[in-house]
Design a protein around this motif. Structure first.
Motif, short mmCIF file in Angstrom:
data_model
loop_
_atom_site.label_atom_id
_atom_site.label_comp_id
_atom_site.label_asym_id
_atom_site.label_seq_id
_atom_site.Cartn_x
_atom_site.Cartn_y
_atom_site.Cartn_z
N SER A 1 -49.98 34.07 -14.98
CA SER A 1 -50.86 32.90 -14.91
C SER A 1 -51.17 32.55 -13.45
N HIS A 2 -50.20 32.69 -12.57
CA HIS A 2 -50.43 32.45 -11.15
C HIS A 2 -51.43 33.48 -10.60
N PHE A 3 -51.19 34.74 -10.93
CA PHE A 3 -52.09 35.80 -10.49
C PHE A 3 -53.50 35.56 -11.02
N GLY A 4 -53.60 35.14 -12.27
CA GLY A 4 -54.90 34.90 -12.88
C GLY A 4 -55.70 33.81 -12.18
N VAL A 5 -55.03 32.74 -11.81
CA VAL A 5 -55.73 31.64 -11.11
C VAL A 5 -56.21 32.11 -9.75
N VAL A 6 -55.35 32.81 -9.02
CA VAL A 6 -55.76 33.31 -7.70
C VAL A 6 -56.94 34.27 -7.84
N SER A 7 -56.86 35.18 -8.80
CA SER A 7 -57.97 36.12 -9.02
C SER A 7 -59.25 35.41 -9.41
N HIS A 8 -59.12 34.38 -10.24
CA HIS A 8 -60.30 33.60 -10.65
C HIS A 8 -60.95 32.92 -9.44
N LEU A 9 -60.13 32.34 -8.58
CA LEU A 9 -60.67 31.67 -7.40
C LEU A 9 -61.37 32.66 -6.48
N ILE A 10 -60.86 33.88 -6.41
CA ILE A 10 -61.50 34.91 -5.59
C ILE A 10 -62.80 35.38 -6.25
N ARG A 11 -62.74 35.64 -7.56
CA ARG A 11 -63.88 36.23 -8.26
C ARG A 11 -64.98 35.23 -8.57
N VAL A 12 -64.61 34.03 -8.99
CA VAL A 12 -65.62 33.06 -9.43
C VAL A 12 -66.00 32.11 -8.30
N ARG A 13 -65.03 31.30 -7.85
CA ARG A 13 -65.32 30.44 -6.70
C ARG A 13 -64.08 29.69 -6.28
N ASP A 14 -63.89 29.66 -5.00
CA ASP A 14 -62.85 28.87 -4.37
C ASP A 14 -63.30 27.41 -4.41
N GLY A 15 -62.38 26.48 -4.48
CA GLY A 15 -62.73 25.07 -4.44
C GLY A 15 -62.94 24.44 -5.80
N ALA A 16 -62.51 25.11 -6.87
CA ALA A 16 -62.62 24.52 -8.21
C ALA A 16 -61.64 23.36 -8.34
N THR A 17 -61.92 22.46 -9.25
CA THR A 17 -60.99 21.36 -9.53
C THR A 17 -59.96 21.86 -10.55
N PRO A 18 -58.80 21.20 -10.62
CA PRO A 18 -57.83 21.57 -11.65
C PRO A 18 -58.41 21.49 -13.07
N LEU A 19 -59.25 20.51 -13.33
CA LEU A 19 -59.85 20.40 -14.66
C LEU A 19 -60.78 21.58 -14.95
N GLU A 20 -61.57 21.97 -13.96
CA GLU A 20 -62.44 23.15 -14.14
C GLU A 20 -61.62 24.40 -14.42
N LEU A 21 -60.52 24.54 -13.70
CA LEU A 21 -59.65 25.70 -13.93
C LEU A 21 -59.00 25.64 -15.31
N ALA A 22 -58.56 24.47 -15.72
CA ALA A 22 -57.96 24.33 -17.05
C ALA A 22 -58.96 24.73 -18.13
N ARG A 23 -60.19 24.30 -17.97
CA ARG A 23 -61.23 24.67 -18.94
C ARG A 23 -61.50 26.17 -18.92
N ALA A 24 -61.57 26.75 -17.73
CA ALA A 24 -61.82 28.19 -17.62
C ALA A 24 -60.72 29.01 -18.27
#
Length: 151
Positions: free
Chosen positions: A38-61
């Motif tokens: 889950s940690h790896f997934g969030v880091v990869s998401h921020l790299i692939r989709v966009r840095d600067g997401a809110t926690p709520l946006e990440l929770a939804r994603a």
């Protein structure tokens, strides 16, 4: 829908799930102590989709409750992989920003996946995988949209 078609769709989704489970287990055993996929997934998401997401946006994603995402982000922050900064658009929330250490964490994890990638490459060379990817991406996009439309 005829049952043979239902069986085909189910088998396809089931195989993807098994592939995910095997890949997750392979990766998780190669991550530093205290870190999860889950940690790896969030880091990869921020790299692939966009840095600067809110926690709520990440929770939804990631389709998890916000408290679960907050817990995951706290672990990443503890390891120095992300920074939480005030959201200039909404002072009540924060944004999640990757650090250099966070990007290095992902790069290091991918390096540890190379033995698996090499073994896969013996049966599935990169050009064959590249041919499959567009269809999988299209399927995932539609699957995600349908999931959201039928909730």
């Amino acid at each position: 829908m005829p049952s043979d078609q239902t069986d085909t769709y189910f088998a396809f989704i089931y195989e993807i799930g098994i592939i995910n489970q095997i890949g997750t287990a392979f990766l998780e055993t190669r991550l530093p102590s205290g870190l999860l996929v889950s940690h790896f997934g969030v880091v990869s998401h921020l790299i692939r989709v966009r840095d600067g997401a809110t926690p709520l946006e990440l929770a939804r994603a990631f389709q998890v409750p916000k408290p679960s995402m907050t817990h995951t982000l706290a672990g990443l922050e503890k390891h120095g992989f992300v920074e939480m900064r005030p959201n200039p658009a909404d002072k009540r929330s924060k944004q999640v920003w990757l650090t250099i250490a966070g990007k290095q964490f992902r790069d290091d994890a991918l390096l540890k996946m190379l033995p698996l990638f090499s073994a896969l490459g013996e049966q599935f060379p990169p050009n064959r995988i590249a041919e499959i990817l567009p269809d999988l991406t299209e399927f995932r996009t539609l699957f995600d949209r349908l999931r959201n439309d039928t909730e």
